[in-house]
Enzyme design. Structure first.
Site, PDB file in Angstrom:
ATOM      1  N   LYS A 130      39.625  27.645  67.144  1.00 14.64           N
ATOM      2  CA  LYS A 130      40.419  27.411  68.359  1.00 14.64           C
ATOM      3  C   LYS A 130      39.811  28.228  69.480  1.00 14.64           C
ATOM      4  O   LYS A 130      39.151  29.241  69.232  1.00 14.64           O
ATOM      5  CB  LYS A 130      41.862  27.858  68.116  1.00 14.64           C
ATOM      6  N   ASP A 170      43.858  20.896  74.231  1.00 15.79           N
ATOM      7  CA  ASP A 170      45.142  21.511  73.856  1.00 15.79           C
ATOM      8  C   ASP A 170      45.875  21.675  75.193  1.00 15.79           C
ATOM      9  O   ASP A 170      45.555  20.968  76.161  1.00 15.79           O
ATOM     10  CB  ASP A 170      44.922  22.861  73.135  1.00 15.79           C
TER      11      ASP A 170
END
Ligand code: NDP
Length: 449
Positions: A130, A170
């Protein structure tokens, strides 16, 4: 869990706290996973011997870098960029980039940690990672967004590759940002490496259904939980928090499956429309004009905008938190259950606090945790990688069918694993154990690395 096992797990957790001070979201994500793994350690002593949990809690690589950029007035800004390459036991690091002022290492690590198990549950060959930055895209012009993305990629590109690390979107990162990031990657590397980013535009290597995938997938997951209880979305009143990518396509699928979504939100307030949300208007406001949802009431006089409101105060049967972490606390969860909520499906990552999760599990409502329920996004990213590798482009119907099959499969896996380990209908236990075992077995096979 036996007292010895409890002690062992607690010691691992204390070590995580000591090594990662102040990273509270990461601590929360680790605790929630490892406290369900006792029965696995009993069945697989080799995982303890090889310290698999301790190794999973330590990212393989953490990259932190400076992101300087200039705004439209020529003023210089400095943000911080992150990429945490958490675990590559099952494939290249895969997970989104978040642009939000709240981003710091603890947020990226919690998201990356969750991503390991989520990606494992999809059954696709992808590891967990991430990234993101504390850059705030709100109110920034297109040119400013582009300059930021170019600066961010100018450092990040050296860590990426279609077989190494493949970011996606995201919070704050959608098709526009992926376009600017890809353009800069292509320019620096002199390679048209489509598989290095997912969520690309449809004309240049993107996959149909990727935009819809997380919301659609979460709704399919809830639909499966309801089916397991001989129920369905038909006629149910639903709440969906947020009004971004995940929220919009959750609302769309709920409506397609016969439910009625009466409220959505953003960080400023809540829109409540008793007769059901007008999704075309929300798409126009959010996706086309990039406005705020408070403007919804200009077009529907019978709808209400509740500034600083709490969406979970509104009675519903199905709640789908789709905004951000820790948006449902213990009190909100109690209110939801008291008001008749029978199912919660998490489109967002870790949107429910530990107290809230406890309320849902004790009330025995159908509770689908994010790492299972919102896995449709990353699964469809993996389908995009597959299409890029074979230079193929699948139809919307075909890709959506694949997504639905994947979500049905994830639901079945979580459901069966929970039963097998003696926690029937507990999707938290099912998702954690099923996601963990696959990664752990691969790590054992790869030796001590
Ligand atoms: P978007 O940026 O498209 O939308 C985010 C929405 O959540 C906005 O309405 C935003 O409101 C709201 N929000 C964000 N932060 C906060 C906050 N601190 N407090 C209140 N509201 C907030 O993001 P996505 O829809 O892509 O992501 C939403 C959630 O889904 C995140 O938890 C993400 O990690 C998760 N997720 C996303 C996937 C994807 O494919 N995009 C995949 C899997 C999970 P505002 O505009 O006011 O900030």
């Amino acid at each position: 869990m036996s007292p010895q096992m409890e002690e062992k797990v607690e010691a691992i957790y204390q070590e995580v706290l000591r090594r990662n001070p102040g990273e509270v979201e990461f601590h929360q994500a680790v605790r929630e996973v490892i406290e369900t793994l006792g029965p696995v350690l009993v069945k697989h002593p080799e995982f303890s011997e090889r310290k698999i949990i301790q190794r999973i809690c330590e990212p393989e690589r953490q990259i932190i870098f400076r992101v300087p950029w200039q705004d439209d007035k020529g003023e210089v800004h400095i943000n911080r960029g992150f990429r945490v390459e958490f675990n590559s036991a099952l494939g290249p690091y895969k997970g989104g980039l978040r642009l939000h002022p709240s981003v710091y290492l603890g947020i990226i690590k919690f998201l990356g940690f969750e991503q390991i198990f989520k990606n494992s549950l999809t059954g696709m060959p992808i590891g967990g990672g991430k990234g993101g930055s504390d850059f705030d895209p709100k109110g920034r012009s297109d040119d400013e967004i582009m300059r930021f993305c170019q600066s961010f990629m100018t450092e990040l590109y050296r860590h990426l590759g279609e077989h190494t690390d493949v970011p996606a979107g995201d919070i704050g990162v959608g098709g526009r940002e992926i376009g600017y990031l890809f353009g800069q990657y292509k320019r620096i590397t002199n390679r048209y490496e489509a598989g290095v980013l997912t969520g690309k535009g449809l004309d240049w290597g993107g996959s149909l259904v990727r935009t819809e995938a997380t919301g659609y997938g979460a709704t399919f997951f809830v639909s499966e939980m309801l089916k397991a209880r001989k129920d369905s979305f038909g006629g149910k009143t639903c709440l969906v928090s947020g009004s971004g990518n995940v929220a919009i396509y959750t609302i769309e699928k709920i409506h397609q499956l016969g439910g009625k979504c009466v409220a959505c939100s953003d960080s400023n307030g809540v829109i409540y429309h008793e007769k059901g949300l007008d999704l075309d208007l929300i798409k126009q406001l959010k996706e086309v004009e990039r406005r705020r949802i408070k403007d919804y009431v200009e077009f529907h006089k019978d709808a209400k905008y509740i500034a600083s409101g709490n969406i979970w105060d509104i009675p519903c049967q199905v709640a789908m938190p789709s905004a951000t972490q820790n948006e449902i606390n213990g009190k909100d969860a109690q209110k939801l259950v008291k008001n008749g909520c029978i199912a919660v499906g998490e489109g967002a990552n870790m949107p429910t606090t530990p107290e809230g999760v406890k309320v849902f599990l004790e009330a025995k409502i159908a509770y689908g945790p994010g790492k299972a329920a919102n896995a449709g996004g990353v699964a469809t990213s993996a389908l995009e990688m597959q299409q890029n590798a074979s230079r193929d482009a699948w139809t919307f119907e075909y890709t959506e069918k694949k997504l639905e099959e994947i979500m049905v499969g994830i639901h079945r896996l979580c459901y069966d694993t929970a039963e097998e380990y003696g926690f029937p209908s507990n999707y938290v236990v099912g998702a954690n154990i099923a996601g963990f075992i696959k990664v752990a077995k691969a790590m054992v096979a790869h030796g001590l690395i």
